[in-house]
Design a protein around this motif. Sequence first.
Motif, PDB file in Angstrom:
ATOM      1  N   LYS A   1      18.737   9.692  -2.411  1.00  0.00           N
ATOM      2  CA  LYS A   1      17.404   9.191  -2.089  1.00  0.00           C
ATOM      3  C   LYS A   1      16.437  10.367  -2.058  1.00  0.00           C
ATOM      4  O   LYS A   1      16.805  11.474  -1.652  1.00  0.00           O
ATOM      5  N   ILE A   2      15.229  10.103  -2.502  1.00  0.00           N
ATOM      6  CA  ILE A   2      14.192  11.132  -2.476  1.00  0.00           C
ATOM      7  C   ILE A   2      13.242  10.813  -1.330  1.00  0.00           C
ATOM      8  O   ILE A   2      12.729   9.701  -1.227  1.00  0.00           O
ATOM      9  N   TYR A   3      13.032  11.799  -0.468  1.00  0.00           N
ATOM     10  CA  TYR A   3      12.139  11.644   0.671  1.00  0.00           C
ATOM     11  C   TYR A   3      10.928  12.553   0.491  1.00  0.00           C
ATOM     12  O   TYR A   3      11.072  13.709   0.088  1.00  0.00           O
ATOM     13  N   VAL A   4       9.760  12.020   0.782  1.00  0.00           N
ATOM     14  CA  VAL A   4       8.537  12.824   0.793  1.00  0.00           C
ATOM     15  C   VAL A   4       8.052  12.880   2.236  1.00  0.00           C
ATOM     16  O   VAL A   4       7.861  11.838   2.876  1.00  0.00           O
ATOM     17  N   ARG A   5       7.871  14.085   2.740  1.00  0.00           N
ATOM     18  CA  ARG A   5       7.402  14.264   4.111  1.00  0.00           C
ATOM     19  C   ARG A   5       6.139  15.113   4.109  1.00  0.00           C
ATOM     20  O   ARG A   5       6.097  16.144   3.427  1.00  0.00           O
ATOM     21  N   CYS A   6       5.146  14.664   4.855  1.00  0.00           N
ATOM     22  CA  CYS A   6       3.858  15.356   4.902  1.00  0.00           C
ATOM     23  C   CYS A   6       3.660  15.974   6.288  1.00  0.00           C
ATOM     24  O   CYS A   6       3.991  15.351   7.304  1.00  0.00           O
ATOM     25  N   TYR A   7       3.130  17.193   6.304  1.00  0.00           N
ATOM     26  CA  TYR A   7       2.922  17.910   7.553  1.00  0.00           C
ATOM     27  C   TYR A   7       1.541  18.574   7.547  1.00  0.00           C
ATOM     28  O   TYR A   7       0.993  18.886   6.485  1.00  0.00           O
ATOM     29  N   GLU A   8       1.029  18.795   8.745  1.00  0.00           N
ATOM     30  CA  GLU A   8      -0.218  19.544   8.898  1.00  0.00           C
ATOM     31  C   GLU A   8      -0.204  20.274  10.236  1.00  0.00           C
ATOM     32  O   GLU A   8       0.583  19.959  11.123  1.00  0.00           O
ATOM     33  N   ARG A   9      -1.060  21.277  10.351  1.00  0.00           N
ATOM     34  CA  ARG A   9      -1.174  22.021  11.600  1.00  0.00           C
ATOM     35  C   ARG A   9      -2.599  22.519  11.735  1.00  0.00           C
ATOM     36  O   ARG A   9      -3.348  22.574  10.757  1.00  0.00           O
TER      37      ARG A   9
ATOM     38  N   ASP B   1       2.862  24.792  15.517  1.00  0.00           N
ATOM     39  CA  ASP B   1       3.969  24.019  14.961  1.00  0.00           C
ATOM     40  C   ASP B   1       3.443  22.988  13.975  1.00  0.00           C
ATOM     41  O   ASP B   1       2.329  22.477  14.118  1.00  0.00           O
ATOM     42  N   TRP B   2       4.273  22.683  12.982  1.00  0.00           N
ATOM     43  CA  TRP B   2       3.905  21.649  12.026  1.00  0.00           C
ATOM     44  C   TRP B   2       3.936  20.282  12.700  1.00  0.00           C
ATOM     45  O   TRP B   2       4.806  19.986  13.507  1.00  0.00           O
ATOM     46  N   ARG B   3       2.982  19.436  12.374  1.00  0.00           N
ATOM     47  CA  ARG B   3       2.888  18.073  12.906  1.00  0.00           C
ATOM     48  C   ARG B   3       3.111  17.095  11.755  1.00  0.00           C
ATOM     49  O   ARG B   3       2.392  17.105  10.755  1.00  0.00           O
ATOM     50  N   ALA B   4       4.140  16.256  11.900  1.00  0.00           N
ATOM     51  CA  ALA B   4       4.486  15.329  10.817  1.00  0.00           C
ATOM     52  C   ALA B   4       3.477  14.190  10.725  1.00  0.00           C
ATOM     53  O   ALA B   4       3.046  13.644  11.743  1.00  0.00           O
ATOM     54  N   VAL B   5       3.092  13.868   9.504  1.00  0.00           N
ATOM     55  CA  VAL B   5       2.313  12.659   9.233  1.00  0.00           C
ATOM     56  C   VAL B   5       3.341  11.600   8.862  1.00  0.00           C
ATOM     57  O   VAL B   5       3.913  11.619   7.774  1.00  0.00           O
ATOM     58  N   THR B   6       3.617  10.691   9.772  1.00  0.00           N
ATOM     59  CA  THR B   6       4.766   9.798   9.638  1.00  0.00           C
ATOM     60  C   THR B   6       4.503   8.669   8.654  1.00  0.00           C
ATOM     61  O   THR B   6       3.666   7.797   8.897  1.00  0.00           O
ATOM     62  N   ILE B   7       5.224   8.710   7.532  1.00  0.00           N
ATOM     63  CA  ILE B   7       5.214   7.636   6.550  1.00  0.00           C
ATOM     64  C   ILE B   7       6.635   7.513   6.023  1.00  0.00           C
ATOM     65  O   ILE B   7       7.169   8.477   5.476  1.00  0.00           O
TER      66      ILE B   7
ATOM     67  N   GLN C   1       0.830  -1.210   0.000  1.00  0.00           N
ATOM     68  CA  GLN C   1       0.000   0.000   0.000  1.00  0.00           C
ATOM     69  C   GLN C   1       0.865   1.261   0.000  1.00  0.00           C
ATOM     70  O   GLN C   1       0.591   2.232  -0.715  1.00  0.00           O
ATOM     71  N   ILE C   2       1.939   1.264   0.824  1.00  0.00           N
ATOM     72  CA  ILE C   2       2.841   2.414   0.865  1.00  0.00           C
ATOM     73  C   ILE C   2       3.549   2.578  -0.483  1.00  0.00           C
ATOM     74  O   ILE C   2       3.740   3.700  -0.964  1.00  0.00           O
ATOM     75  N   GLY C   3       3.910   1.466  -1.107  1.00  0.00           N
ATOM     76  CA  GLY C   3       4.531   1.533  -2.418  1.00  0.00           C
ATOM     77  C   GLY C   3       3.600   2.173  -3.447  1.00  0.00           C
ATOM     78  O   GLY C   3       4.035   3.004  -4.255  1.00  0.00           O
ATOM     79  N   ARG C   4       2.330   1.799  -3.404  1.00  0.00           N
ATOM     80  CA  ARG C   4       1.358   2.405  -4.325  1.00  0.00           C
ATOM     81  C   ARG C   4       1.172   3.883  -4.014  1.00  0.00           C
ATOM     82  O   ARG C   4       1.066   4.720  -4.913  1.00  0.00           O
ATOM     83  N   PHE C   5       1.131   4.219  -2.702  1.00  0.00           N
ATOM     84  CA  PHE C   5       0.992   5.621  -2.303  1.00  0.00           C
ATOM     85  C   PHE C   5       2.181   6.446  -2.802  1.00  0.00           C
ATOM     86  O   PHE C   5       2.022   7.566  -3.297  1.00  0.00           O
ATOM     87  N   LYS C   6       3.385   5.884  -2.674  1.00  0.00           N
ATOM     88  CA  LYS C   6       4.583   6.572  -3.145  1.00  0.00           C
ATOM     89  C   LYS C   6       4.495   6.837  -4.642  1.00  0.00           C
ATOM     90  O   LYS C   6       4.782   7.951  -5.112  1.00  0.00           O
ATOM     91  N   GLU C   7       4.069   5.837  -5.395  1.00  0.00           N
ATOM     92  CA  GLU C   7       3.953   5.996  -6.847  1.00  0.00           C
ATOM     93  C   GLU C   7       2.922   7.062  -7.198  1.00  0.00           C
ATOM     94  O   GLU C   7       3.167   7.935  -8.040  1.00  0.00           O
ATOM     95  N   HIS C   8       1.751   7.003  -6.536  1.00  0.00           N
ATOM     96  CA  HIS C   8       0.708   7.994  -6.799  1.00  0.00           C
ATOM     97  C   HIS C   8       1.180   9.401  -6.425  1.00  0.00           C
ATOM     98  O   HIS C   8       0.865  10.373  -7.125  1.00  0.00           O
ATOM     99  N   THR C   9       1.920   9.514  -5.304  1.00  0.00           N
ATOM    100  CA  THR C   9       2.397  10.822  -4.856  1.00  0.00           C
ATOM    101  C   THR C   9       3.295  11.466  -5.901  1.00  0.00           C
ATOM    102  O   THR C   9       3.109  12.623  -6.288  1.00  0.00           O
TER     103      THR C   9
END
Length: 215
Positions: free
Chosen positions: A190-198, A204-210, A58-66
């Motif tokens: 390496k390419i990292y994608v990091r998601c945040y919300e507040r 402060d930004w809150r990380a959505v950990t993936i 599922q994470i692999g598919r999410f990464k591809e879609h992202t």
Amino acid sequence: MQAATEARPTGKVLVGDKQYMPDAKGNLVPVEMIKPSEMLEDETVRTILGYATDLSAQIGRFKEHTFNDLGAFEALLAQEYGATKGGTKGNKTFMTFDGMKKVQVQVADTIDFGAQLQIAKSLIDECLTEWSADSRPEIRAIVTRAFNTDKEGQINRAAIFMLLRLDIGDERWQRAMAAIRDAMRVVGSKIYVRCYERDRLDADWRAVTIDLAKA
């Protein structure tokens, strides 16, 4: 989720009308001869690995879609404005209109060191030999950490970079730092994608950990 769990392979083999399970040596052992605790452990591990495999996919598919979604957005920007987001290293930030959610794309280079590093070490050793034994002990400690290899034979990159930040006027030290910079080479990235919300603009930004890097 329960139905998916029941459909997972159990590891049991039917021979005639009896059930067996292969052990770690490949021998077929009758199920009734296996201890209940071993059977429970086997079932527990298979259940956890089943969920882990599904989640990894599922994470692999999410990464591809992202990357597809961000790529499509940037293609639209390029078409409309003739430019894309981010700098030459590929670091980019995408944000919602209200400023409450953002996605960051970061490129991290993997650095290795060439033969020039040994030249740098010799020059640094010359400096340390001439300096009195009790002078600049903190620098000696950093040098020791930098060039002592770990159990995998890797040098301490963080300590190497600390050496580059030291302000020392000795000409040999300066040549050693130049040698270290010449020794540095990018062997991958390496390419990292990091998601945040507040919840508020002043929060402060809150990380959505993936962990996409492991997908």
